[in-house]
Design a protein around this motif. Structure first.
Motif, PDB file in Angstrom:
ATOM      1  N   PHE B  27       0.833  -1.203   0.000  1.00 49.14           N
ATOM      2  CA  PHE B  27       0.000   0.000   0.000  1.00 49.14           C
ATOM      3  C   PHE B  27       0.872   1.259   0.000  1.00 49.14           C
ATOM      4  O   PHE B  27       0.695   2.160  -0.808  1.00 49.14           O
ATOM      5  CB  PHE B  27      -0.904  -0.023   1.249  1.00 49.14           C
ATOM      6  N   ARG B  28       1.830   1.268   0.909  1.00 56.27           N
ATOM      7  CA  ARG B  28       2.692   2.439   1.049  1.00 56.27           C
ATOM      8  C   ARG B  28       3.497   2.679  -0.235  1.00 56.27           C
ATOM      9  O   ARG B  28       3.563   3.794  -0.755  1.00 56.27           O
ATOM     10  CB  ARG B  28       3.656   2.222   2.226  1.00 56.27           C
ATOM     11  N   ASP B  29       4.091   1.636  -0.778  1.00 58.11           N
ATOM     12  CA  ASP B  29       4.968   1.796  -1.947  1.00 58.11           C
ATOM     13  C   ASP B  29       4.187   2.149  -3.217  1.00 58.11           C
ATOM     14  O   ASP B  29       4.648   2.938  -4.042  1.00 58.11           O
ATOM     15  CB  ASP B  29       5.793   0.525  -2.164  1.00 58.11           C
ATOM     16  N   MET B  30       3.015   1.534  -3.367  1.00 57.54           N
ATOM     17  CA  MET B  30       2.205   1.859  -4.551  1.00 57.54           C
ATOM     18  C   MET B  30       1.657   3.274  -4.446  1.00 57.54           C
ATOM     19  O   MET B  30       1.602   4.016  -5.434  1.00 57.54           O
ATOM     20  CB  MET B  30       1.058   0.859  -4.706  1.00 57.54           C
ATOM     21  N   LEU B  31       1.268   3.639  -3.237  1.00 58.34           N
ATOM     22  CA  LEU B  31       0.701   4.973  -3.040  1.00 58.34           C
ATOM     23  C   LEU B  31       1.748   6.059  -3.304  1.00 58.34           C
ATOM     24  O   LEU B  31       1.429   7.116  -3.855  1.00 58.34           O
ATOM     25  CB  LEU B  31       0.145   5.093  -1.610  1.00 58.34           C
ATOM     26  N   LEU B  32       2.971   5.774  -2.920  1.00 55.59           N
ATOM     27  CA  LEU B  32       4.038   6.760  -3.176  1.00 55.59           C
ATOM     28  C   LEU B  32       4.164   7.003  -4.688  1.00 55.59           C
ATOM     29  O   LEU B  32       4.265   8.148  -5.133  1.00 55.59           O
ATOM     30  CB  LEU B  32       5.372   6.267  -2.599  1.00 55.59           C
ATOM     31  N   ILE B  33       4.115   5.922  -5.443  1.00 54.43           N
ATOM     32  CA  ILE B  33       4.196   6.082  -6.903  1.00 54.43           C
ATOM     33  C   ILE B  33       2.996   6.877  -7.410  1.00 54.43           C
ATOM     34  O   ILE B  33       3.128   7.819  -8.200  1.00 54.43           O
ATOM     35  CB  ILE B  33       4.264   4.704  -7.605  1.00 54.43           C
ATOM     36  N   ARG B  34       1.812   6.510  -6.921  1.00 54.25           N
ATOM     37  CA  ARG B  34       0.583   7.202  -7.369  1.00 54.25           C
ATOM     38  C   ARG B  34       0.681   8.705  -7.086  1.00 54.25           C
ATOM     39  O   ARG B  34       0.451   9.531  -7.967  1.00 54.25           O
ATOM     40  CB  ARG B  34      -0.631   6.590  -6.651  1.00 54.25           C
ATOM     41  N   ARG B  35       1.052   9.033  -5.873  1.00 56.42           N
ATOM     42  CA  ARG B  35       1.115  10.459  -5.499  1.00 56.42           C
ATOM     43  C   ARG B  35       2.228  11.184  -6.260  1.00 56.42           C
ATOM     44  O   ARG B  35       2.087  12.349  -6.628  1.00 56.42           O
ATOM     45  CB  ARG B  35       1.331  10.599  -3.984  1.00 56.42           C
ATOM     46  N   PHE B  36       3.313  10.463  -6.452  1.00 57.91           N
ATOM     47  CA  PHE B  36       4.439  11.047  -7.192  1.00 57.91           C
ATOM     48  C   PHE B  36       4.009  11.385  -8.628  1.00 57.91           C
ATOM     49  O   PHE B  36       4.263  12.471  -9.140  1.00 57.91           O
ATOM     50  CB  PHE B  36       5.620  10.070  -7.227  1.00 57.91           C
ATOM     51  N   GLU B  37       3.314  10.444  -9.246  1.00 54.20           N
ATOM     52  CA  GLU B  37       2.901  10.642 -10.638  1.00 54.20           C
ATOM     53  C   GLU B  37       1.846  11.738 -10.753  1.00 54.20           C
ATOM     54  O   GLU B  37       1.832  12.501 -11.720  1.00 54.20           O
ATOM     55  CB  GLU B  37       2.384   9.329 -11.230  1.00 54.20           C
ATOM     56  N   GLU B  38       0.953  11.786  -9.767  1.00 55.04           N
ATOM     57  CA  GLU B  38      -0.045  12.868  -9.787  1.00 55.04           C
ATOM     58  C   GLU B  38       0.660  14.221  -9.729  1.00 55.04           C
ATOM     59  O   GLU B  38       0.318  15.149 -10.462  1.00 55.04           O
ATOM     60  CB  GLU B  38      -1.008  12.715  -8.594  1.00 55.04           C
ATOM     61  N   LYS B  39       1.662  14.287  -8.888  1.00 49.86           N
ATOM     62  CA  LYS B  39       2.399  15.547  -8.755  1.00 49.86           C
ATOM     63  C   LYS B  39       3.162  15.846 -10.050  1.00 49.86           C
ATOM     64  O   LYS B  39       3.198  16.997 -10.515  1.00 49.86           O
ATOM     65  CB  LYS B  39       3.358  15.469  -7.559  1.00 49.86           C
ATOM     66  N   ALA B  40       3.750  14.820 -10.628  1.00 54.51           N
ATOM     67  CA  ALA B  40       4.481  15.021 -11.885  1.00 54.51           C
ATOM     68  C   ALA B  40       3.535  15.567 -12.956  1.00 54.51           C
ATOM     69  O   ALA B  40       3.884  16.465 -13.722  1.00 54.51           O
ATOM     70  CB  ALA B  40       5.122  13.716 -12.353  1.00 54.51           C
TER      71      ALA B  40
END
Lengths: 489, 334
Positions: B27-40
């Motif tokens: 959950f933590r690792d996938m969410l980091l990617i999700r949030r990172f990509e949203e920000k990108a």
């Protein structure tokens, strides 16, 4: 009616070979297809078959004879019942080096005026070129082989008194790889036919036996793939030597050479280097036509992130290949099939490594600068010999490395001579000589007494027919003509 | 079983269960990617990020599932939809974001950008702009592993679009021939830019694409991190035991366009919405964690932490300087 059995050619570039042994004796009956003798070159062994039925009337070249020129009659087959004595008068054995060059030279007449290939030349150089070509067609003294020239100028790069060993470029390249493989376990060779076949051109001969299949890796016919595999292994810290059977096939792999090998150090901000050597024969061989006769020097020399080397002799080949293998960058190492069998002097040093990016003055002179590399040096050095007989002292520079290009040596020479001709087998447009001309006009404009000229391969695909192929390549006559043109002679 | 709506194989005979810790990690690792990509995506809209920017949103379970099966030292190689793989490899979000922004603090000093990033220390071998390139390069990394006999496995990702490139099969052949320790993971997000797989591929079961080379293949639901992890476990063990390569087709979906400038004309909004609603890889884990008794608050904390990391990364990227002009000329040769 007797039939001559001629010394066969095993490849288009073979000029000589060893008649290893006879399997039939004089007087033996032979049928078409019978194996009568064995021929060896440094590349391969081949059986000679009788082409006619009859009696092996006479053996003209005994078993064990070295350096038998291709097309020399080696035996006579007589019809059944024909007297062997009838066959007594046959041409004596012809060795390589003894052949009369005048016939070859006569065939080398360049195109007639008006049909002249698009070489750069000012004013009425066309006429000068034709005149020179006619002169070149007259019997000339024995041509100098590429290999005979360079040893004296290699000398400054090796310690005084070093013993020199005579070897072919093929052997020098093999020794360079073997030495580096002994020195560094991360070095390995990969490519088509490099292991069990001993190299399509026998450059990797013996490596499998010494280093084993783990470090001498035969690949499927899959240039794009194994170039990429090599790059990945180099990213991960190995030092691959990737052999292309010829550089023509590197076009399949050029994506990985350029996009993956050359650019990744830059794209990774300096983190991931790619210590790989892409090597193999480049340019025209002999009679293999358009898809097997292309010179890629200019293509690769344009790419930042690559080092491009193209040696003209065994010594440079050895010293520079060792340097290339040790270099931390991708190196495109362009060899030449015709030069593989040429012999020259190589220093017998335990570790002979030459500097990358340093040109060599192959022949000093004061009147005109001839700049070339790889097999182009053949034309340049022969032209210099001819020019010398007319009182013109050409300085001949072997670039050796095309990227980075040692223009300082060229510029220094041009400042002295005021005249420059660049020679290459590649095509003219956007070629290496175009770059040389640009740099010379930029850095030595005020020293130039004539426009820089170039002698290149003609602006056509490579034809197959022998006469057309000869016309498509640069010639000594063209170099002589260009040198005279820039001297207004 | 194939659902009519999404075409993604869901359900496996038995889905291996995760421990709570594993669920939380995923959950933590996938969410980091999700949030990172949203920000990108936001930064791209602001003009901070330029050029091409390919977001990984929707595909997070693939790389995280594989990462959870990998061992330290195993290498990752992928093509240009690579931000998630870099984060999964343990690369620092702020330096990845700085690279996206073309700043000097980026992994490539601003010279590589979104598609070309590497980290030797994180064993991340790119970040390749040529879609099929990871296959032979990843096989080459595996060649080095086999050469050294160090037991590492090369984890090599590319898309279903790339799987039609010839170099992929050249790599398959050599990898199988030489028994190289490489797991090829095809991330089948169904669209190669705008071309749906059935319009481009004669054989759409991509797990069979290695059959001609006797490479075992498995088609899996790439939206379920547990299934990805289980398949990767098996594949990696296969490779580590010296059996040669393994092929995984992970069926997945990207929610965003191919790149930021995607016309979105080749698929319906409903299709995207349905995938998000029914198959979201992160939501699946979140629901299981809730069912397992983990509080909403705890999950919100994890989310907040991911947002903080990403926000810091964006701040760093924006505040960071452009490369020194002298950097134009560096790193051309080693």
């Amino acid at each position: 009616m007797t039939v001559n059995v001629l010394m066969p050619a095993l490849s288009p570039t073979m000029e000589q070979g060893k008649l290893a042994k006879w399997l039939k004796s004089e007087g033996d009956a032979v049928k078409a297809g019978d194996v009568i003798a064995e021929i060896e070159t440094d590349k391969a062994t081949m059986e000679v078959e009788a082409v006619d039925e009859g009696v092996l009337a006479r053996i003209l070249v005994p078993g064990g004879t070295e350096n038998v020129a291709v097309n020399t009659p080696i035996a006579v087959i007589a019809e059944e019942g024909e007297s062997v004595a009838d066959t007594a008068d046959h041409a004596p054995i012809k060795r390589v080096g003894e052949e009369d060059k005048s016939q070859k030279q006569a065939e080398a007449v360049p195109p007639a005026p008006g049909q002249t290939a698009p070489q750069d030349q000012p004013g009425d150089a066309n006429r000068a070129q034709t005149k020179a070509a006619v002169e070149a067609a007259t019997p000339a003294p024995k041509a100098t082989s590429v290999a005979e020239q360079p040893s004296k100028s290699v000398a400054p790069e090796v310690p005084e008194g070093t013993t020199m060993v005579s070897m072919t470029m093929r052997e020098a390249l093999r020794d360079a790889m073997a030495e580096e493989m002994r020195r560094d376990p991360a070095v390995f060779v990969i490519g088509e036919e490099v292991a069990e076949y001993q190299g399509a051109y026998k450059v990797t001969q013996g490596l499998l036996q010494e280093f084993g299949a783990k470090r001498v890796v035969d690949t499927p016919i899959t240039e794009y793939g194994f170039a990429g595999v090599g790059v990945g292994a180099a990213f991960a810290g190995l030092r691959p030597i990737v052999e292309f059977m010829t550089f023509n096939f590197s076009m399949q792999a050029i994506d990985h050479i350029v996009n993956s090998a050359a650019k990744t150090l830059y794209m990774s901000g300096g983190q991931i280097n790619c210590p790989i050597v892409f090597r193999g024969p480049n340019g025209a061989a002999a009679r293999v036509a358009a898809q097997h006769s292309q010179d890629y020097t200019a293509w690769y020399a344009q790419v930042p992130g690559l080092i491009v080397i193209a040696p003209s002799n065994a010594s440079d080949a050895k010293g520079l290949l060792k340097a290339a293998i040790r270099n931390d960058n991708p190196v495109v190492f362009l060899e030449n099939e015709i030069l593989y069998g040429k012999t020259s002097e190589v220093p017998a040093l335990e570790d002979f490594v030459l500097p990358i990016g340093k040109a060599r003055i192959a022949r000093p002179g004061k009147d005109v600068t001839l700049v070339s590399f790889s097999i182009g040096m053949t034309y340049a050095l022969r032209a210099a010999d001819e020019l010398a007989r007319e009182g013109i002292e050409a300085e001949v520079i072997d670039l050796r490395t095309l990227r980075p290009m040692d223009m300082a040596t060229v510029i220094d020479s041009v400042k002295k001579t005021g005249r420059c001709v660049a020679i290459e087998e590649g095509w003219p447009q956007c070629g290496v000589s175009a770059e040389i001309a640009m740099r010379v006009q930029l850095e030595a404009f005020d020293y130039l007494d004539a426009p820089v000229l170039r002698v290149t391969g003609k602006d056509t695909p490579m034809p197959y027919a022998a006469n057309l192929e000869k016309l498509a390549l640069p010639s000594v006559a063209e170099v002589v003509a260009a040198a005279k043109a820039v001297m207004y002679r | 079983m194939v659902e009519e709506s999404g075409g993604v194989t869901t359900g496996a005979p038995t889905i291996p269960a995760f421990t709570r810790d594993q669920e939380l990690t995923a959950f933590r690792d996938m969410l980091l990617i999700r949030r990172f990509e949203e920000k990108a995506g936001q930064l791209y809209g602001m003009g901070v990020i330029g050029g091409f920017c390919h977001l990984y949103i929707g595909q997070e379970a693939v790389v995280i599932g594989v990462k959870m099966a990998a061992r330290d030292g195993d290498q990752f190689t992928t093509s240009y939809r690579d931000h998630g793989h870099m984060l999964a490899s343990g690369m620092e979000p702020k330096r990845v974001m700085a690279e996206l922004a073309g700043k000097r603090g980026g992994y490539s000093k601003g010279k590589g950008g979104s598609m070309h990033m590497f980290s030797r220390t994180a064993n991340f071998y790119g970040g390749h702009g040529i879609v099929g390139a990871p296959a032979p390069i990843g096989a080459g990394v595996a060649f080095a592993n086999a050469y050294r006999g160090d037991g590492r496995v090369s984890l090599t990702f590319f898309g279903e679009g790339a799987s039609n490139q010839g170099q992929v099969y050249e790599a398959f052949n050599m990898a199988a021939l030489w028994k190289l320790p490489v797991v090829f993971i095809v991330e089948n997000n169904r669209y190669a830019m705008g071309t749906e797989i059935s319009r481009a591929s004669a054989q759409i079961d991509l797990s069979k694409r290695g059959a001609a080379f006797a490479i075992p293949g498995k088609q899996i639901d790439g939206m379920d991190v547990r299934i990805v992890k289980a398949a990767a476990d098996e594949a990696i063990e296969w490779c580590r035991n010296g059996n040669g390569p393994y092929l995984i087709e992970a069926q997945t979906y990207r929610y965003r366009g191919h790149s930021m400038s995607d016309p979105a004309k080749y698929r319906s909004k409903e299709e995207v919405q349905k995938m998000r609603a029914d198959h979201d890889p992160i939501e699946q884990v979140r629901m299981r964690l809730i069912a397992d008794g983990v509080s909403e608050d705890e999950l919100k904390k994890i989310d907040a932490n991911a947002r903080k990391i990403v926000s810091d990364a964006a701040d760093f990227a924006m505040a960071d300087k452009e490369p020194d002009p002298a950097e134009l000329w560096t790193d051309v040769l080693a």
